[in-house]
Write an enzyme that holds these catalytic residues in place. Structure first.
Site, PDB file in Angstrom:
ATOM      1  CB  SER A 297     -31.326   1.038   5.793  1.00  0.00           C
ATOM      2  OG  SER A 297     -30.670   0.018   5.083  1.00  0.00           O
ATOM      3  CG  ASP A 385     -25.431   4.658   1.440  1.00  0.00           C
ATOM      4  OD1 ASP A 385     -24.903   3.644   1.927  1.00  0.00           O
ATOM      5  OD2 ASP A 385     -26.663   4.799   1.320  1.00  0.00           O
ATOM      6  CG  HIS A 418     -26.648   3.076   4.784  1.00  0.00           C
ATOM      7  ND1 HIS A 418     -27.375   3.240   3.619  1.00  0.00           N
ATOM      8  CD2 HIS A 418     -27.354   2.173   5.541  1.00  0.00           C
ATOM      9  CE1 HIS A 418     -28.455   2.467   3.655  1.00  0.00           C
ATOM     10  NE2 HIS A 418     -28.466   1.817   4.812  1.00  0.00           N
TER      11      HIS A 418
END
Length: 477
Positions: A297, A385, A418
């Protein structure tokens, strides 16, 4: 079997076992459990302590390999024997971590020899289907009655993920197993750690650097990696512990909301991360010449920034990070990096939770020039994601000069979300984000996400082991 008997008969079992042992030594009975129960001396003992009937049916036996101190990323072989033949059974997993409870189940039919082998036998129902040796772990879901969106995350590296695995008669759903929790035919406990024996941990407080350094066993020197997480803030250590367990020294580096570090992302500066590179390479137990960086991230964004501006970064693993400076500008002594702003008006709401993948409107000129240096870059891209714009990773690859394109790998995984973490841990599809005080969707589907985590971790270890090698200096004769 002893666990089940002890629950029923308490400490008197010890006396029974001692008599059984002595009788066997004297060859007065054979070694079978049922024969021992029928022996007059044993029978009188059982009556004396109030036991009028004891089942002589043997409990199923769980065999788990490999043995010893297991790590989270070890692929286990779990086999059950001693079950009724050609019968429906349910294998049930339960784990509690810091008060958060998770469970899984899988349906099998025992073979003609009364066995179930999770390595080769398909589950026909439950939280996963098909053949998956580790399905009972990665398919776990949160037990009902808890806060929404809880995430399984290890914070204490000295304790294991302790999973109770039990087998039950019939094909039962999760609720039916919970109602009949005392009806297990047999059970076992499986402990899996992030930290191997001999891994050392050092608290880092040097200048303004904060964090923890995980060192593999032995004096080294070791390959060195800097480990970054996202906007959750604080320190996250489990990946560093596992990297060190696999022979790679890893610096778990927090950058805000930890001790005296900045309290907001707006106060970050790239020099802090450059200092971390120099600090790690300045240690005698770290191989000189270059470091690796792994980030997920926002940590992925920063890993790419570090590789763009420092030739000392030799290997990067970017897990669903933006390939540009996202959300907030990054201060830097050589010139600040302007940010692609997060456009709140482009947030989507799905079932009351936030989807942000369309909220960053970047342009090709915003993409970081990671090819400035010769770092090997592995981009882990989750096709499902729901947080980051996945297209930016492919855009990075397309912008690489032809002579350097081999340095940029895109590993794309369908139906993957994600939060791609080390293998055999469950998917976190949605959770509460304390920094934003909102629930966020991360995406992913359990089976495909599980495959991605296993493959991505293998690629990660391969990259670091192959790239962060000692520099061989040839003697000048």
């Amino acid at each position: 079997m002893n666990v089940l008997l002890t629950r029923k008969y308490g400490s008197s079992l010890k006396l029974f076992q001692q008599i059984f042992k002595n009788l066997n030594k004297a060859k007065k009975v054979n070694s079978s459990f049922s024969t021992c129960c029928k022996h007059p001396r044993v029978n009188r003992l059982l009556i004396k302590v109030g036991v009028r009937h004891i089942s002589t049916d043997m409990a199923p036996v769980f065999t788990v390999s490999p043995k010893g101190h297991l790590l989270v990323d070890d692929k286990l072989h779990i086999k059950l024997t001693g079950l009724p033949k050609e019968k429906k059974v349910t294998v049930y997993g339960f784990l509690e971590e810091e008060g958060k409870k998770f469970e899984s189940n899988a349906w099998f039919e025992t073979k003609s020899d009364g066995t179930v082998d999770l390595q080769i036998d398909p589950s026909t129902g439950g939280t996963y289907t098909g053949v998956s040796p580790m399905g009972i772990f990665w398919s776990m879901v949160a037990c009902p009655g808890q806060l929404e969106g809880i995430r399984m995350m290890k914070k204490n590296m000295d304790t294991p993920f302790r999973t109770s695995v039990s087998v039950h008669d019939g094909h039962l759903n999760l609720g039916e197993v919970r109602v009949n929790s005392d009806g297990a035919l047999g059970s076992t406990l499986i402990d899996r750690y992030y930290k191997a024996p001999g891994v050392r941990v050092e608290e880092v407080t040097d200048g303004r650097l904060r964090g923890k350094l995980y060192l593999p066993p032995g004096p080294g020197p070791h390959s060195g990696v800097i480990d970054l997480f996202g906007t959750v803030g604080g320190i996250v250590e489990f990946r560093s512990a596992l990297l060190a367990s696999r022979g790679i020294a890893s610096f778990a580096l927090p950058y805000f909301l930890y001790k005296d570090l900045p309290q907001a992302l707006e106060d970050l500066d790239l020099d802090y991360f450059m200092e971390a590179i120099d600090w790690l390479l300045g240690r005698r137990d770290i191989i000189p010449g270059g470091v690796g960086v792994i980030g997920v991230s926002k940590g992925g964004d920063i890993a790419l920034m570090m590789g763009t501006y420092s030739p000392k970064v030799k290997a990067i693993v970017n897990i669903n990070g933006c390939t540009f400076c996202s959300s907030v500008r990054m201060k830097y002594s050589k010139g600040d990096l302007s940010a692609v702003p997060l456009q709140i008006e482009k947030f989507e709401v799905l079932d009351g939770k936030i989807v942000t993948k369309k909220a960053l409107d970047y342009k090709p000129e915003d993409i970081l020039h990671v090819w400035n240096h010769d770092a090997k870059v592995l981009n882990i891209l989750g096709e499902d994601d729901m947080c980051s714009p996945k297209e930016c990773i492919r855009d990075l690859k397309s912008l690489y000069p032809p002579e350097k394109t081999h340095n940029c790998i895109v590993a794309a995984y369908k139906e993957t979300g994600h939060l791609v973490e080390p293998p055999y841990t469950p998917l976190c599809r949605m959770s509460y984000h304390k920094s934003y005080d909102l629930y966020f969707w991360w995406g992913g589907h359990p089976e495909e996400h599980a495959y991605a985590q296993e493959d991505a971790w293998r690629r990660t270890l391969d990259l670091f082991h192959s790239t962060l090698l000692p520099t061989v200096v040839t003697a000048k004769l």
